[in-house]
Design a protein around this motif. Sequence first.
Motif, mmCIF file in Angstrom:
data_model
loop_
_atom_site.group_PDB
_atom_site.id
_atom_site.type_symbol
_atom_site.label_atom_id
_atom_site.label_comp_id
_atom_site.label_asym_id
_atom_site.label_seq_id
_atom_site.Cartn_x
_atom_site.Cartn_y
_atom_site.Cartn_z
ATOM 1 N N ASN A 582 0.824 -1.212 0.000
ATOM 2 C CA ASN A 582 0.000 0.000 0.000
ATOM 3 C C ASN A 582 0.859 1.263 0.000
ATOM 4 O OD1 ASN A 582 -2.982 -1.054 0.708
ATOM 5 N ND2 ASN A 582 -1.489 -2.251 1.878
ATOM 6 N N ILE A 583 2.078 1.143 -0.536
ATOM 7 C CA ILE A 583 3.018 2.250 -0.444
ATOM 8 C C ILE A 583 2.502 3.505 -1.145
ATOM 9 C CG2 ILE A 583 4.293 1.534 -2.507
ATOM 10 C CD1 ILE A 583 5.777 3.039 0.729
ATOM 11 N N LEU A 584 1.856 3.344 -2.286
ATOM 12 C CA LEU A 584 1.353 4.513 -3.007
ATOM 13 C C LEU A 584 0.181 5.160 -2.286
ATOM 14 C CD1 LEU A 584 1.511 3.248 -6.704
ATOM 15 C CD2 LEU A 584 3.111 4.742 -5.515
ATOM 16 N N ARG A 585 -0.525 4.342 -1.537
ATOM 17 C CA ARG A 585 -1.721 4.841 -0.866
ATOM 18 C C ARG A 585 -1.389 5.618 0.399
ATOM 19 N NH1 ARG A 585 -6.731 0.844 0.527
ATOM 20 N NH2 ARG A 585 -8.090 2.056 -0.834
ATOM 21 N N ILE A 586 -0.392 5.167 1.134
ATOM 22 C CA ILE A 586 -0.123 5.755 2.453
ATOM 23 C C ILE A 586 1.232 6.445 2.539
ATOM 24 C CG2 ILE A 586 -1.523 3.975 3.545
ATOM 25 C CD1 ILE A 586 1.064 2.670 4.521
ATOM 26 N N GLY A 587 2.056 6.312 1.487
ATOM 27 C CA GLY A 587 3.433 6.792 1.579
ATOM 28 C C GLY A 587 3.549 8.253 1.960
ATOM 29 N N ARG A 588 3.092 9.141 1.053
ATOM 30 C CA ARG A 588 3.255 10.561 1.305
ATOM 31 C C ARG A 588 2.358 11.054 2.429
ATOM 32 N NH1 ARG A 588 2.832 13.600 -4.301
ATOM 33 N NH2 ARG A 588 3.369 15.348 -2.944
ATOM 34 N N LEU A 589 1.219 10.404 2.587
ATOM 35 C CA LEU A 589 0.327 10.752 3.684
ATOM 36 C C LEU A 589 1.004 10.545 5.031
ATOM 37 C CD1 LEU A 589 -2.526 11.374 4.801
ATOM 38 C CD2 LEU A 589 -3.002 8.934 4.611
ATOM 39 N N ASN A 590 1.693 9.413 5.182
ATOM 40 C CA ASN A 590 2.360 9.091 6.435
ATOM 41 C C ASN A 590 3.579 9.975 6.659
ATOM 42 O OD1 ASN A 590 2.207 7.610 8.735
ATOM 43 N ND2 ASN A 590 3.333 5.854 7.966
ATOM 44 N N VAL A 591 4.316 10.259 5.588
ATOM 45 C CA VAL A 591 5.543 11.040 5.710
ATOM 46 C C VAL A 591 5.253 12.442 6.208
ATOM 47 C CG1 VAL A 591 7.405 12.125 4.413
ATOM 48 C CG2 VAL A 591 6.881 9.712 4.041
ATOM 49 N N ILE A 592 4.272 13.114 5.599
ATOM 50 C CA ILE A 592 4.003 14.498 5.991
ATOM 51 C C ILE A 592 3.477 14.572 7.416
ATOM 52 C CG2 ILE A 592 1.619 14.630 5.162
ATOM 53 C CD1 ILE A 592 4.335 17.339 4.835
ATOM 54 N N GLY A 593 2.706 13.561 7.831
ATOM 55 C CA GLY A 593 2.260 13.522 9.222
ATOM 56 C C GLY A 593 3.424 13.350 10.171
ATOM 57 N N ASP A 594 4.383 12.486 9.807
ATOM 58 C CA ASP A 594 5.570 12.284 10.635
ATOM 59 C C ASP A 594 6.407 13.550 10.735
ATOM 60 O OD1 ASP A 594 4.844 9.709 11.109
ATOM 61 O OD2 ASP A 594 6.227 8.802 9.669
ATOM 62 N N VAL A 595 6.493 14.311 9.653
ATOM 63 C CA VAL A 595 7.272 15.549 9.672
ATOM 64 C C VAL A 595 6.683 16.538 10.670
ATOM 65 C CG1 VAL A 595 7.910 17.586 8.321
ATOM 66 C CG2 VAL A 595 8.186 15.311 7.336
ATOM 67 N N ILE A 596 5.369 16.708 10.651
ATOM 68 C CA ILE A 596 4.727 17.632 11.579
ATOM 69 C C ILE A 596 4.912 17.168 13.020
ATOM 70 C CG2 ILE A 596 2.517 18.598 12.308
ATOM 71 C CD1 ILE A 596 3.651 19.826 9.771
ATOM 72 N N LEU A 597 4.775 15.877 13.256
ATOM 73 C CA LEU A 597 4.975 15.351 14.605
ATOM 74 C C LEU A 597 6.421 15.526 15.060
ATOM 75 C CD1 LEU A 597 2.826 12.111 14.372
ATOM 76 C CD2 LEU A 597 2.330 14.145 15.730
#
Length: 699
Positions: A582-597
């Motif tokens: 599911n890398i295309l589905r969650i990849g960038r979504l997860n990354v940007i959330g991690d950056v803010i955290l």
Amino acid sequence: MRGPLGAVIGRYPSSDGSTQVGGIIRHNRKCRDVAVLVIFIAFWIAMIVNSSFGFNRGNPLRLTYGLDYKGNVCGDKHAHPGLRQLELKYWLNPNQVYQSGLKDSHFELADARTICLLDCPVPSEDSLNWVCDYPEGELRLSMQDWIDGNYDYFEFLTPQMRNSSLQLQGPCYPVIFPSVNVYWSCQFIARASNVSLKHWQQMGGVNINEDIVIDKSVHKSINSHSAVLKRYMADIGKSWPVLIVCGGILPLFLSVIWLLMIRHFVAAMPWVTVVLFNVLIISVTMFYYLKAGWIGHDAVSPIIGEHDPYIHVFGRELNHLRGVAVLMTFIMAVAILTSIAIVRRILMATSVLKVAAKVIGEVQALIIFPLLPYGILAVFYMFWISAALHLFSSGEVVQNKCNSNCCAYDLLAKRVNCDNCCGYSIQYTPHIGVAILFHLFGCYWATQFFIACSSTVIAGSVATYYWARGETSPDIPFLSVISSTKRLLRYSLGSVALGSLTVSFVESIRFLLESIRRKLKISSDMPDSCIGKAASRTSQIFLRGIEWIIKSVNRNAYIMIAITGKSFFRASAIATELIMNNILRIGRLNVIGDVILFLGKLCVSLASAVFAFLMLDTHKYRSAHNKISSPLLPVVVCWALGYIVATLFFAVVEMSIDTIILSFCQDSEEHQGTAQYAPPLLIETLNDQNEMQRLTQGP
């Protein structure tokens, strides 16, 4: 092949009596990775034994104060004679100090005769001052009388003692050079008093060498690498109130506030976090510039107390602060540019944080739960820091072996003694170095272990929420956090210990390789070749990459451990397969959330650093007994503690997002691409085609 989660999702009767598939996570698990748990228990026993060695053999006073010619630590009230409040190390014989500074001399400064004083002596303006040895033998003087008399009992000496003193063999020595308190050692200033020197010559005293060497000899000893390291460790002990406030209480308060704001003001928090991060990193950088002396007139000074304003003494600590100031300038520039680059992606973070806010609102115990690992870590760190101070000071005080002229008058033997007159030093055996390294590794492993335990409990609670369709149904225990904690303690402690050990081991290998690289670079006289530099840089990047991958895999493994109860490696494989599918589905979504955290954690830790600077800038830590040599290490420790505390609390949001996403992917795979158990808000956020396209492709 990875099986469906039906193996761990039980069948529970609903409130209307019918049986439904799903419900909460089943409890029939097995203990996993038991061998690693046994190793972890043995490790804790070894930590206790190792620390007890430090408590038995160490004396933190050695990190700040020097030794006298008897081997006593200055300021030690249990010494003989008692040296309470006598904290300053003073070299009695100026010619011995001069000889120790000569390049071809075999005389070491450690063998020069030293005593402990209350303040540094200064020459008289119209006569000759004396500093005499500790009163012993037939001298009917108490230590207090000796102090009250400015350490001078020359008038009570016999003719034999006076003649010995004029030969610079004691028990009394002339004060010819002014001295100043530099880190509790009396630094000689190579500017002899003409009046005192004239009186000395008229009395028939031996020639006293006048040269800048006498200045440089003491300065070199005070600024040696070992002396600086000891002072840094002593700074930690002196600034313990700062560590408690800025490394414990303040980040706790800020982390809870951040979680509450995420719960109620989720749309604004990404913007607030980015702006606050930039303000704080600029503030910390400016504080380093102030303390380095590049802005204003508030640079750190090695001189303690009042002194001649024309006397300038520099220490290594100032150079270290300037180096960190330059490093912070580079980090600040990169941080600001990165913040500008992610501004367009803030909306993506807002969408994913909404899901976490929904979970926190439903499972409110998640906000309170991090207080448990926080309390455990607080107790551990207090014990660990105390043990570290004792370990660093646990060397053995031994008398040096020297072949130099160190003769001095012995008040007890009533004669000049040239036997056993060498000075004392602290000898550190190799096993002490090993004990310190083990202690450092133990801190890192224990920290990773407690953070992993907290993350696993949070993941189990959030998974329970997800597989109950995001509703507060009777299938969810009233306190799902307690159920998740019980499952961790009963079945998965070994798996968590294995995951934290993996991260600690990789980090330790990277640290050792970096240390070896630095030593080889220092010992080599030849400049590095382009190939050598490239290989060194490549290896560092490679190890950092492996470390980042392992931390990422571990975090997802803890989620699958909480959901499935599998062993660490099996859970890692399941999590990795889910992510890759599911890398295309969650990849960038997860990354940007991690950056803010990540920026949120840095905000908490940088705020801790700013307040640490402010507390250390008060009179208490800038003068006299509690003066610290540099704010560098206490501020860095407060920053690290603040980051760890923030990690514990931000894991609520971080693990909520990751757990929800992994559960959503698993749910979708088991039901032919349509998630059956996803909460309504998650379906609205992730299943909507327009929203999904915006999140994965960007504007």
